[in-house]
Design an enzyme around this catalytic site. Structure first.
Site, PDB file in Angstrom:
ATOM      1  N   ASP A 154       0.848  -1.187   0.000  1.00 15.44           N
ATOM      2  CA  ASP A 154       0.000   0.000   0.000  1.00 15.44           C
ATOM      3  C   ASP A 154       0.886   1.241   0.000  1.00 15.44           C
ATOM      4  O   ASP A 154       1.852   1.308  -0.749  1.00 15.44           O
ATOM      5  CB  ASP A 154      -0.961  -0.046   1.192  1.00 15.44           C
ATOM      6  CG  ASP A 154      -2.143   0.924   1.054  1.00 15.44           C
ATOM      7  OD1 ASP A 154      -2.181   1.695   0.079  1.00 15.44           O
ATOM      8  OD2 ASP A 154      -3.026   0.902   1.923  1.00 15.44           O
ATOM      9  N   ASP A 307      -8.204   4.275  -6.048  1.00 18.31           N
ATOM     10  CA  ASP A 307      -7.444   4.574  -4.826  1.00 18.31           C
ATOM     11  C   ASP A 307      -8.393   4.924  -3.679  1.00 18.31           C
ATOM     12  O   ASP A 307      -8.091   5.772  -2.838  1.00 18.31           O
ATOM     13  CB  ASP A 307      -6.453   5.716  -5.073  1.00 18.31           C
ATOM     14  CG  ASP A 307      -5.304   5.709  -4.065  1.00 18.31           C
ATOM     15  OD1 ASP A 307      -5.007   4.645  -3.520  1.00 18.31           O
ATOM     16  OD2 ASP A 307      -4.720   6.782  -3.823  1.00 18.31           O
ATOM     17  N   PHE A 325      -4.796  11.131   5.369  1.00 18.66           N
ATOM     18  CA  PHE A 325      -4.788  11.209   3.910  1.00 18.66           C
ATOM     19  C   PHE A 325      -5.866  10.287   3.347  1.00 18.66           C
ATOM     20  O   PHE A 325      -6.160   9.242   3.914  1.00 18.66           O
ATOM     21  CB  PHE A 325      -3.426  10.770   3.359  1.00 18.66           C
ATOM     22  CG  PHE A 325      -2.307  11.733   3.614  1.00 18.66           C
ATOM     23  CD1 PHE A 325      -2.173  12.880   2.843  1.00 18.66           C
ATOM     24  CD2 PHE A 325      -1.382  11.485   4.618  1.00 18.66           C
ATOM     25  CE1 PHE A 325      -1.130  13.765   3.066  1.00 18.66           C
ATOM     26  CE2 PHE A 325      -0.331  12.365   4.849  1.00 18.66           C
ATOM     27  CZ  PHE A 325      -0.208  13.517   4.065  1.00 18.66           C
ATOM     28  N   GLY A 326      -6.433  10.682   2.209  1.00 17.93           N
ATOM     29  CA  GLY A 326      -7.329   9.777   1.504  1.00 17.93           C
ATOM     30  C   GLY A 326      -8.681  10.368   1.180  1.00 17.93           C
ATOM     31  O   GLY A 326      -9.185  11.245   1.895  1.00 17.93           O
TER      32      GLY A 326
END
Length: 417
Positions: A154, A307, A325-326
């Site tokens: 990842d 993602d 994050f994300g």
């Protein structure tokens, strides 16, 4: 199962019927006829809700995350399956960053067993290293035998170059892919957003393009020496595209993907400190975004990955520097993509990048819309927007939309949205 899909517009660059409006007849999970005005036969169901819609081979997401096990507040197998269907995907490759890490045969078997009756086919990705720590090679052979389609740590770094060399050498013997995240964290240890005009203005710690450039150079060099199949994930910079383009001229077994967010957004989305746009790699400059589109359209970049990284409210509704994050993307990827580029060239490239190339990466077999091929389809509209929400992730960027899935068919499973 006996079905007729009436007057669907076939969108598949590898199909002899690409661009044609035809009826498609399906029996027992296989295409038996493609023609105009197929007469309804006894026992066949006509799916009127799909009439006049576009159809392509089923979309495959090569890289997404599910909180289960360990982070079910972010996403479960069930909610990911629903979100993926809502986004038009028939297959999802799930990263191993769970708790415990998916780094052994029992973990791969558990995922397959837990999701075998869902609407979407779950594809397990095993970890490259034990517990994603980058120190000891995982049992790649056993995990592949159990059903792992590829291997990734990842967004965790594989800082030990010898470990990557060994993994690539294994991948050659096993005909599987090793995925590396092109990011050198020691160059941006406190980085929050792209190093550019916005970071200079708002003073947030930045993430330089150099952090990607150096890691791609290293990983490509190791691949040149070791062979095997290297898949570089999350390319986000102009320089990164150029490096991949040049390396592909001489290296076989090298592929790359781009996260859909980096095709859509730029650093300007971070001017108001909205954590829903805080991604890794970060949203970069306008020139980087243009280079990514150029690399996608000319074949340098093979795959568009969602993602998908859903987060709960505690992980995002906080100070920007503390926010994870994300972004939760899997339901909206196509709609965002179409809003940026609605050309036929871009649509054909989408099908290559989310249908055909992912199947080649993961050795899933061909899926072309022609007689004799399996009934694995995504049916979609080239306008409109995604209305309902299925993912548990609250971190959805608010970009413009211009398209949506209206259904999927996988074997004998029909989803009408």
């Amino acid at each position: 199962m006996k079905l007729i899909l009436p007057e669907v517009i076939i969108t598949d660059p590898r199909s002899p019927h690409n661009g044609e409006k035809k009826d498609i007849m399906i029996k027992d999970g296989q295409i038996t006829a493609i023609a105009k005005n197929i007469e309804k036969k006894e026992g066949y169901k006509i799916l009127e809700s799909f009439r006049g819609r576009w159809i392509s081979p089923g979309w495959v997401d090569t890289r997404c995350r599910c909180g289960e096990p360990g982070f079910e507040q972010r996403e479960t197998y069930l909610t990911l399956s629903s979100a993926a269907s809502n986004g038009g995907y028939t297959h999802v490759a799930v990263l191993p960053s769970t708790k415990p890490t998916r780094d052994s045969r029992p973990h791969i078997e558990s995922l397959i067993k837990s999701t075998e009756n869902f609407d979407v086919d779950f594809l397990p990705i095993g970890s490259v290293s034990d517990d994603l720590k980058g120190k000891r090679l995982s049992e790649i052979f056993d995990m592949q035998a159990a059903g792992a389609v590829g291997f990734s740590d990842d967004n965790n770094e594989i800082s030990n170059p010898h470990l990557l060399q060994l993994a690539l050498q294994y991948s050659s013997d096993l005909d599987t892919s090793i995925q590396t995240f092109c990011y050198e964290p020691t160059l941006s240890p406190e980085g929050q957003i792209h190093e550019g005009e916005v970071s200079a203005h708002n003073g947030l710690p930045s993430i330089s393009s150099l952090s990607e450039i150096l890691r791609i150079k290293r990983d490509v060099s190791i691949h040149r020496y070791a062979g095997g199949k290297l898949h570089v994930t999350s390319v986000s910079t102009l320089e990164g595209v150029d490096l991949i383009r040049e390396a592909k001229k001489t290296q076989k077994g090298l592929t790359a993907d781009v996260s859909v967010a980096n095709l859509i957004g730029t650093e300007n989305n971070l001017e108001d400190f909205d954590p829903n746009y805080k991604t890794l790699p970060p949203l970069r400059s306008k020139s980087d975004k243009e280079a990514l589109w150029g690399g996608l359209l000319d074949g340098t970049i093979d795959i568009v990955a969602s993602d998908h990284n859903p987060m709960d409210i505690e992980s995002k509704n906080c100070e920007f520097g503390r926010a994870k994050f994300g972004a939760a993307t899997i339901e909206h990827a196509f709609a965002w993509y179409r809003a940026i580029n609605s050309s036929q060239e871009a649509l054909n490239k989408w099908v290559e990048a989310v249908s055909h190339n992912p199947r080649e990466l993961y050795n899933l077999g061909q899926c072309v819309i022609k007689v004799g091929c399996p009934s694995d389809f995504t049916i979609f509209a080239n306008d409109g927007r995604v209305v309902k929400k299925e993912s548990k992730g609250i971190n959805v960027p608010e970009w413009s939309q211009n398209g949506r899935a209206v259904g999927t068919i996988l074997n004998e499973n029909i989803i009408e949205l």
